[in-house]
Write a protein that holds these residues in place. Structure first.
Motif, PDB file in Angstrom:
ATOM      1  N   LEU A 137      29.221  37.264 -51.269  1.00 27.59           N
ATOM      2  CA  LEU A 137      29.902  38.551 -51.096  1.00 27.59           C
ATOM      3  C   LEU A 137      28.942  39.707 -51.336  1.00 27.59           C
ATOM      4  O   LEU A 137      28.969  40.712 -50.619  1.00 27.59           O
ATOM      5  N   TYR A 138      28.099  39.556 -52.349  1.00 27.57           N
ATOM      6  CA  TYR A 138      27.111  40.603 -52.649  1.00 27.57           C
ATOM      7  C   TYR A 138      26.187  40.837 -51.451  1.00 27.57           C
ATOM      8  O   TYR A 138      25.902  41.989 -51.081  1.00 27.57           O
ATOM      9  N   LEU A 139      25.716  39.758 -50.834  1.00 27.37           N
ATOM     10  CA  LEU A 139      24.821  39.886 -49.681  1.00 27.37           C
ATOM     11  C   LEU A 139      25.522  40.584 -48.516  1.00 27.37           C
ATOM     12  O   LEU A 139      24.948  41.466 -47.872  1.00 27.37           O
ATOM     13  N   HIS A 198      24.507  44.344 -47.235  1.00 30.77           N
ATOM     14  CA  HIS A 198      24.054  44.501 -45.859  1.00 30.77           C
ATOM     15  C   HIS A 198      24.889  45.548 -45.128  1.00 30.77           C
ATOM     16  O   HIS A 198      24.352  46.359 -44.365  1.00 30.77           O
ATOM     17  N   GLN A 199      26.189  45.540 -45.366  1.00 38.30           N
ATOM     18  CA  GLN A 199      27.069  46.523 -44.725  1.00 38.30           C
ATOM     19  C   GLN A 199      26.717  47.941 -45.174  1.00 38.30           C
ATOM     20  O   GLN A 199      26.719  48.877 -44.360  1.00 38.30           O
ATOM     21  N   LYS A 200      26.389  48.110 -46.451  1.00 37.49           N
ATOM     22  CA  LYS A 200      26.005  49.428 -46.958  1.00 37.49           C
ATOM     23  C   LYS A 200      24.680  49.889 -46.340  1.00 37.49           C
ATOM     24  O   LYS A 200      24.518  51.051 -45.997  1.00 37.49           O
ATOM     25  N   GLU A 201      23.739  48.948 -46.214  1.00 36.42           N
ATOM     26  CA  GLU A 201      22.443  49.290 -45.630  1.00 36.42           C
ATOM     27  C   GLU A 201      22.590  49.672 -44.162  1.00 36.42           C
ATOM     28  O   GLU A 201      21.948  50.615 -43.677  1.00 36.42           O
ATOM     29  N   VAL A 224      19.459  51.783 -43.070  1.00 37.32           N
ATOM     30  CA  VAL A 224      18.265  51.267 -43.755  1.00 37.32           C
ATOM     31  C   VAL A 224      18.407  49.769 -43.941  1.00 37.32           C
ATOM     32  O   VAL A 224      19.338  49.294 -44.596  1.00 37.32           O
ATOM     33  N   LEU A 225      17.469  48.997 -43.364  1.00 34.70           N
ATOM     34  CA  LEU A 225      17.429  47.543 -43.563  1.00 34.70           C
ATOM     35  C   LEU A 225      16.067  47.217 -44.157  1.00 34.70           C
ATOM     36  O   LEU A 225      15.042  47.383 -43.512  1.00 34.70           O
ATOM     37  N   GLN A 226      16.067  46.746 -45.408  1.00 33.17           N
ATOM     38  CA  GLN A 226      14.821  46.617 -46.154  1.00 33.17           C
ATOM     39  C   GLN A 226      14.157  45.251 -46.056  1.00 33.17           C
ATOM     40  O   GLN A 226      12.995  45.109 -46.411  1.00 33.17           O
ATOM     41  N   ALA A 227      14.875  44.239 -45.610  1.00 30.35           N
ATOM     42  CA  ALA A 227      14.295  42.892 -45.588  1.00 30.35           C
ATOM     43  C   ALA A 227      13.148  42.800 -44.582  1.00 30.35           C
ATOM     44  O   ALA A 227      13.151  43.464 -43.546  1.00 30.35           O
ATOM     45  N   GLU A 228      12.145  41.967 -44.899  1.00 33.46           N
ATOM     46  CA  GLU A 228      11.043  41.736 -43.983  1.00 33.46           C
ATOM     47  C   GLU A 228      11.482  40.814 -42.853  1.00 33.46           C
ATOM     48  O   GLU A 228      12.558  40.218 -42.898  1.00 33.46           O
ATOM     49  N   ARG A 229      10.637  40.652 -41.847  1.00 34.24           N
ATOM     50  CA  ARG A 229      11.050  40.026 -40.585  1.00 34.24           C
ATOM     51  C   ARG A 229      11.752  38.681 -40.741  1.00 34.24           C
ATOM     52  O   ARG A 229      12.905  38.528 -40.375  1.00 34.24           O
TER      53      ARG A 229
END
Length: 214
Positions: A101-103, A107-110, A115-120
């Motif tokens: 749920l946290y993930l 992700h929805q907030k980002e 803003v999406l911070q994860a690398e490729r």
């Protein structure tokens, strides 16, 4: 005599539920051990999405599963990010729904903030996992229930529990960075802050002396 090999065939997610049937959001004992002991976490580099997919297809075919079922194949994908890196997608749903749920919510907030911070490769893995998790009615229903609940009064987080917010460990807390300091990232941050402090101090002093000379 030829040995008979047994394939279990299709494997389904077995959610952990409480006494009245609701999904449990607390981590299982296995997940808690990984969460509490950073040395148990996979520190290897993320693997390409296509390699993850091919490995998953091989696993499904070997056990006699349905390789044409996207959900079953995704269940054998291995996470390429986070504290449970290396674990199967199915394992995460069975062992830590709260983290799932946290993930999803993060992700929805980002996405809303652009803003999406994860690398490729980590980003590809995250998006595949979210697609997999949201394909289950149990997860969708739980998200709706959580959205309808009255939001709790926000409490200021302890400094060590705040997210780093930048760099390769943007989604880690300062506590997690310190506890995994053997990887050298904590030393890198300390050196960066020290360099910035010296630069700022030198600039401020130069401004003060400039004012005095006028």
């Amino acid at each position: 005599m030829r040995k008979t090999v047994f394939f279990p065939g299709r494997v389904s997610v077995v959610f952990r539920k409480g006494p009245v049937g609701f999904l449990r959001q607390d981590p299982s004992e296995e997940a808690r051990r990984i969460k509490d002991d950073p040395s148990m976490r996979d520190r290897s580099a993320p693997v390409k999405e296509e390699d993850v997919r091919q490995n998953a297809l091989t696993v499904v075919r070997l056990r006699g599963g349905d390789a044409s079922d996207p959900a079953e194949v995704l269940g054998e994908y291995r996470l390429q990010f986070g504290k449970y890196k290396g674990k199967h997608f199915r394992w995460l749903l069975e062992n830590d729904v709260g983290y799932t749920l946290y993930l999803i919510q993060s992700h929805q907030k980002e996405e809303a903030a652009g803003v999406l911070q994860a690398e490729r490769h980590s980003k590809d893995s995250l998006q595949s996992f979210l697609r997999y998790a949201l394909s289950f009615q149990e997860i969708s229903s739980l998200l709706q229930y959580e959205a309808q609940k009255r939001p709790p009064v926000p409490r200021p987080a302890a400094e060590e529990e705040e997210l780093v917010g930048f760099g390769a460990r943007a989604k880690s807390t300062w506590r997690e960075v310190w506890e995994s300091r053997h990887d050298g990232y904590a030393a890198f941050i300390l050196k960066l802050f020290l360099t910035l402090f010296r630069s700022c101090s030198a600039f401020v002093l130069s401004c003060v002396f400039s004012q005095k000379s006028l």
